[in-house]
Structures are given as structure tokens and as C-alpha cells.
Design a protein around this motif. Structure first.
Motif, PDB file in Angstrom:
ATOM      1  N   UNK A 131      45.381  31.799  48.378  1.00 15.19           N
ATOM      2  CA  UNK A 131      46.421  32.075  47.378  1.00 15.19           C
ATOM      3  C   UNK A 131      45.834  32.109  45.976  1.00 15.19           C
ATOM      4  N   UNK A 132      44.941  31.181  45.670  1.00 18.69           N
ATOM      5  CA  UNK A 132      44.306  31.155  44.359  1.00 18.69           C
ATOM      6  C   UNK A 132      43.502  32.418  44.097  1.00 18.69           C
ATOM      7  N   UNK A 133      42.759  32.863  45.103  1.00 14.83           N
ATOM      8  CA  UNK A 133      41.965  34.087  44.957  1.00 14.83           C
ATOM      9  C   UNK A 133      42.865  35.315  44.828  1.00 14.83           C
ATOM     10  N   UNK A 134      43.959  35.320  45.586  1.00 18.93           N
ATOM     11  CA  UNK A 134      44.887  36.459  45.515  1.00 18.93           C
ATOM     12  C   UNK A 134      45.562  36.525  44.148  1.00 18.93           C
ATOM     13  N   UNK A 135      45.926  35.377  43.584  1.00 13.04           N
ATOM     14  CA  UNK A 135      46.528  35.349  42.248  1.00 13.04           C
ATOM     15  C   UNK A 135      45.550  35.945  41.235  1.00 13.04           C
ATOM     16  N   UNK A 136      44.309  35.547  41.327  1.00 18.47           N
ATOM     17  CA  UNK A 136      43.288  36.027  40.400  1.00 18.47           C
ATOM     18  C   UNK A 136      43.093  37.543  40.547  1.00 18.47           C
ATOM     19  N   UNK A 137      43.047  38.015  41.786  1.00 19.37           N
ATOM     20  CA  UNK A 137      42.853  39.448  42.041  1.00 19.37           C
ATOM     21  C   UNK A 137      44.050  40.256  41.549  1.00 19.37           C
ATOM     22  N   UNK A 138      45.249  39.746  41.756  1.00 23.88           N
ATOM     23  CA  UNK A 138      46.454  40.449  41.316  1.00 23.88           C
ATOM     24  C   UNK A 138      46.485  40.558  39.790  1.00 23.88           C
ATOM     25  N   UNK A 139      45.957  39.560  39.111  1.00 25.01           N
ATOM     26  CA  UNK A 139      45.864  39.645  37.655  1.00 25.01           C
ATOM     27  C   UNK A 139      45.049  40.844  37.211  1.00 25.01           C
ATOM     28  N   UNK A 140      44.003  41.169  37.961  1.00 23.75           N
ATOM     29  CA  UNK A 140      43.180  42.332  37.610  1.00 23.75           C
ATOM     30  C   UNK A 140      43.971  43.627  37.766  1.00 23.75           C
ATOM     31  N   UNK A 141      44.896  43.667  38.707  1.00 24.60           N
ATOM     32  CA  UNK A 141      45.753  44.845  38.867  1.00 24.60           C
ATOM     33  C   UNK A 141      46.627  45.006  37.628  1.00 24.60           C
ATOM     34  N   UNK A 142      47.210  43.901  37.174  1.00 23.96           N
ATOM     35  CA  UNK A 142      48.048  43.947  35.981  1.00 23.96           C
ATOM     36  C   UNK A 142      47.270  44.363  34.747  1.00 23.96           C
TER      37      UNK A 142
END
Length: 116
Positions: A71-82
Motif C-alpha cells: 500500500x505504501x509503495x502504491x501510494x507513492x507510485x500513484x503520486x507520480x501519476x498525479x
């Protein structure tokens, strides 16, 4: 962590980047007394999202293994999409989204397959 949380992180990152770029290009930013560097916002977003990710990870299980790393890694990756969306790099954001989707689903499939 639900999909809503990931969407909110991406929207927040995109909104911050868009507002910052609009301000940087506005007439208010032309004052010589103001120094504007939109890349500093990227650093701030990454740091803030890292804080959210750390909160998701800091939940030890009874066997001593960390929980929430995915979940922590996914949150970080999703931030890059934004961030990519906020900067107007929509093709890159779509590619990153597809890559994250594939990686998360492959690992889910491998995890389920390995537990049979």
C-alpha cells in the motif's frame, strides 16, 4: 487501502502541480522579489506522500513482518501519476497507470497462485 484513497492522492498531486504551474506563469509571479521553482513542489509532494506511505507501512504483524508495504509503495507510485497529470504529461501518466495496474495485478495473481 481502497481505490478511493489512491484516486485522492493522484487528484491532490495533480491539483497542486496545476495550481503551482498556473501561479508560476501568472503575472503575480513576474515580480523580481518572488523566486518560483515549481520543481520544489514535486519534492514536497514526494515527501508528503512518503509520509502517508510510511503510515501505511508502520503496522507490524504478530509474526514480526511488516504489513502495508504494498500500500505504501502504491501510494507513492500513484503520486507520480498525479504529478505527471498536473504537469500535462497525460501520455506518460497513462503509461505509468497501466504499468502500476499490471504490476499490482501480476503480484496479486502470483500471491494467490502461491498460496494454493
Amino acid at each position: 487501502m481502497g481505490a478511493l484513497h489512491y484516486v485522492l492522492v493522484a487528484i491532490g498531486s495533480a491539483a497542486l502541480m496545476t495550481v503551482t504551474l498556473n501561479f508560476a506563469l501568472s503575472g503575480m509571479a513576474e515580480d523580481d522579489a518572488i523566486s518560483i521553482d515549481p520543481t520544489r513542489l514535486i519534492q514536497g509532494i514526494v515527501g508528503g506522500i512518503g509520509f502517508l506511505g510510511a503510515g501505511a507501512i508502520m503496522s507490524p504483524s504478530d509474526d514480526g513482518r511488516l504489513k502495508g508495504v504494498r500500500s505504501g509503495a502504491a501510494i507513492w507510485a500513484v503520486g507520480s501519476i498525479g504529478i505527471a497529470c498536473g504537469l500535462g504529461f497525460l501520455k506518460e501518466a497513462a503509461f505509468i497507470s497501466a504499468l502500476i495496474f499490471v504490476v499490482l495485478n501480476i503480484f496479486d495473481w502470483l500471491h494467490i497462485r502461491g498460496n494454493k
